[in-house]
Write a protein that holds these residues in place. Structure first.
Motif, PDB file in Angstrom:
ATOM      1  N   ARG A  57      -1.976  19.186   6.337  1.00  0.00           N
ATOM      2  CA  ARG A  57      -1.811  20.591   5.980  1.00  0.00           C
ATOM      3  C   ARG A  57      -2.902  21.017   5.015  1.00  0.00           C
ATOM      4  O   ARG A  57      -3.467  20.213   4.298  1.00  0.00           O
ATOM      5  N   SER A  58      -3.161  22.307   4.991  1.00  0.00           N
ATOM      6  CA  SER A  58      -4.136  22.828   4.041  1.00  0.00           C
ATOM      7  C   SER A  58      -3.556  24.083   3.390  1.00  0.00           C
ATOM      8  O   SER A  58      -2.623  24.685   3.901  1.00  0.00           O
ATOM      9  N   ALA A  59      -4.111  24.441   2.275  1.00  0.00           N
ATOM     10  CA  ALA A  59      -3.658  25.630   1.562  1.00  0.00           C
ATOM     11  C   ALA A  59      -4.749  26.678   1.627  1.00  0.00           C
ATOM     12  O   ALA A  59      -5.927  26.370   1.748  1.00  0.00           O
TER      13      ALA A  59
END
Length: 89
Positions: A57-59
């Motif tokens: 996941r990335s923000a």
């Protein structure tokens, strides 16, 4: 105090590197420095397995969010606010 099995000091690593590497091929080995865990040696297969299971996941920020996703979020906020005002779920 005895050290846990599979735990070696940095001094052990320089004296017994062959034995420690052989053990690390069977299971992860902890290397300590000044009585604190500092490194883990493990077989490349275990390392690759861990890397493939890693969280991908990335923000981001609202500015970097795709327009379609931003529209979904805005719609959800409006729906939530409307339901809250009417007292309905």
């Amino acid at each position: 105090m005895p050290k846990p099995a599979g735990t070696y000091t940095t001094s052990d690593l320089s004296r017994k590197s062959g034995d420690i590497i052989a053990e690390a091929l069977r299971h992860p080995v902890t290397i300590t420095q000044r009585s604190k865990p500092r490194l883990v040696l493990l077989a490349i297969e275990d390392y690759e397995r861990l890397r493939h299971r890693a969280d991908t996941r990335s923000a981001g920020t609202i500015e970097t969010m795709p327009d379609s996703l931003l529209a979904e979020v805005e719609d959800a906020v409006v729906a939530y606010a409307s339901a809250d005002e009417s007292g309905q779920p």
